[in-house]
Design a protein around this motif. Sequence first.
Motif, mmCIF file in Angstrom:
data_model
loop_
_atom_site.group_PDB
_atom_site.id
_atom_site.type_symbol
_atom_site.label_atom_id
_atom_site.label_comp_id
_atom_site.label_asym_id
_atom_site.label_seq_id
_atom_site.Cartn_x
_atom_site.Cartn_y
_atom_site.Cartn_z
ATOM 1 N N UNK A 165 0.833 -1.204 0.000
ATOM 2 C CA UNK A 165 0.000 0.000 0.000
ATOM 3 C C UNK A 165 0.867 1.253 0.000
ATOM 4 N N UNK A 166 1.903 1.264 0.811
ATOM 5 C CA UNK A 166 2.806 2.419 0.857
ATOM 6 C C UNK A 166 3.609 2.554 -0.429
ATOM 7 N N UNK A 167 4.039 1.409 -0.988
ATOM 8 C CA UNK A 167 4.812 1.446 -2.227
ATOM 9 C C UNK A 167 3.994 1.986 -3.393
ATOM 10 N N UNK A 168 2.680 1.754 -3.360
ATOM 11 C CA UNK A 168 1.844 2.183 -4.468
ATOM 12 C C UNK A 168 1.246 3.568 -4.321
ATOM 13 N N UNK A 169 0.994 3.984 -3.072
ATOM 14 C CA UNK A 169 0.232 5.221 -2.851
ATOM 15 C C UNK A 169 1.064 6.394 -2.360
ATOM 16 N N UNK A 170 2.175 6.123 -1.686
ATOM 17 C CA UNK A 170 2.890 7.188 -0.981
ATOM 18 C C UNK A 170 4.047 7.786 -1.766
ATOM 19 N N UNK A 171 4.360 7.215 -2.908
ATOM 20 C CA UNK A 171 5.484 7.687 -3.716
ATOM 21 C C UNK A 171 5.157 7.464 -5.191
ATOM 22 N N UNK A 172 5.847 8.148 -6.088
ATOM 23 C CA UNK A 172 5.633 7.886 -7.520
ATOM 24 C C UNK A 172 6.304 6.574 -7.907
ATOM 25 N N UNK A 173 5.826 5.903 -8.957
ATOM 26 C CA UNK A 173 6.509 4.697 -9.441
ATOM 27 C C UNK A 173 7.962 5.001 -9.776
ATOM 28 N N UNK A 174 8.845 4.060 -9.504
ATOM 29 C CA UNK A 174 10.283 4.260 -9.739
ATOM 30 C C UNK A 174 10.580 4.592 -11.188
ATOM 31 N N UNK A 175 9.817 4.002 -12.106
ATOM 32 C CA UNK A 175 10.061 4.205 -13.536
ATOM 33 C C UNK A 175 9.897 5.671 -13.943
ATOM 34 N N UNK A 176 9.212 6.446 -13.127
ATOM 35 C CA UNK A 176 8.973 7.854 -13.471
ATOM 36 C C UNK A 176 10.224 8.711 -13.331
ATOM 37 N N UNK A 177 11.201 8.261 -12.541
ATOM 38 C CA UNK A 177 12.460 8.992 -12.427
ATOM 39 C C UNK A 177 12.430 10.194 -11.508
ATOM 40 N N UNK A 178 11.473 10.263 -10.576
ATOM 41 C CA UNK A 178 11.434 11.383 -9.627
ATOM 42 C C UNK A 178 12.625 11.303 -8.672
ATOM 43 N N UNK A 179 13.087 12.458 -8.207
ATOM 44 C CA UNK A 179 14.212 12.529 -7.267
ATOM 45 C C UNK A 179 13.697 12.617 -5.835
ATOM 46 N N UNK A 180 14.313 11.861 -4.961
ATOM 47 C CA UNK A 180 13.885 11.745 -3.558
ATOM 48 C C UNK A 180 14.212 13.006 -2.761
ATOM 49 N N UNK A 181 13.249 13.479 -2.000
ATOM 50 C CA UNK A 181 13.469 14.507 -0.983
ATOM 51 C C UNK A 181 13.164 13.892 0.376
ATOM 52 N N UNK A 182 11.975 13.328 0.511
ATOM 53 C CA UNK A 182 11.623 12.471 1.644
ATOM 54 C C UNK A 182 10.589 11.466 1.126
ATOM 55 N N UNK A 183 10.170 10.499 1.919
ATOM 56 C CA UNK A 183 9.313 9.440 1.380
ATOM 57 C C UNK A 183 8.042 9.912 0.689
ATOM 58 N N UNK A 184 7.545 11.100 1.030
ATOM 59 C CA UNK A 184 6.318 11.572 0.393
ATOM 60 C C UNK A 184 6.503 12.904 -0.336
ATOM 61 N N UNK A 185 7.751 13.269 -0.581
ATOM 62 C CA UNK A 185 8.050 14.517 -1.304
ATOM 63 C C UNK A 185 9.144 14.223 -2.333
ATOM 64 N N UNK A 186 8.821 14.457 -3.621
ATOM 65 C CA UNK A 186 9.729 14.091 -4.702
ATOM 66 C C UNK A 186 9.809 15.231 -5.718
ATOM 67 N N UNK A 187 10.992 15.403 -6.332
ATOM 68 C CA UNK A 187 11.201 16.460 -7.329
ATOM 69 C C UNK A 187 10.894 15.904 -8.711
#
Length: 269
Positions: A165-187
């Motif tokens: 549930x956390x892997x699917x809802x709390x972050x963008x899919x890895x394939x999207x290439x977003x940069x990590x800021x914290x688990x729920x905040x991505x660039x």
Amino acid sequence: MGVSNRITATLNFIALLCAIPIMSAGIWLASKPDNECIRSFRWPVFILGLLMLFVSLAGFIGAYFNKQGLLALYLFCMAALIILLLVLLIFAFTVTRPGGSYAVPGRGYREYRLDGFSKWLRDYVRDSSNWQNIRNCLADSDTCPKLTQQYMSADQFFFAYISPLQAGCCKPPTVCGYSYVNPTLWINPVNTGADPDCLLWNNDQNLLCYNCNSCRAGLLGNLRKEWRRVNVILIVAVVILIFVYLVACSAFKNAQTEELFRRYKQGWV
């Protein structure tokens, strides 16, 4: 109390005790965030455990106090309960058989594809009215906020075990290439991936990826994992109930024979 009734009473006392772990499993299942948000999935196991408790109690009382009418009703209810448990087991195994998970290079967690799950589950979470209620419930829960308290760095997060549930809802899919800021905040990356979920991700903590197919898939991944555990308890319960039912049927017939023989000796027949 005759020998047959004593056996029936003892077995039903054991079955009565077996109802407790089933009810406990039902409470555990209902307490999980995903089941809290899918109300139709919350209580069936607990209700079946409660029914098993009452039916076993009726069988124990009927056998202990030699109430043949209560024993006959008990046998009917026990047969119905076994059928209900078998139906639930078959249904749960059928809809949770496909997994939908896949490994992600450089990550300790797995991600999930909606198309990997059974059609019945996919249709349920794709229904807009169902998902709107589920989405709102998930957004109000602590499922995603607690990740920011548990993981301080990217390395900690990337190699952690997080729930489907956390892997699917709390972050963008890895394939999207977003940069990590914290688990729920991505660039945002310059170019997002081809996955439609990449455009649905939002750093608003009330939105995140709750509208993504990956979130729907993560929810189903959680459900599958939890129901697979509960199925083990249900299988044991069905085996015990079938054994108790078969012995109780035999004991019920023997008890009637014993009663007829007793009356015959007393000259009643």
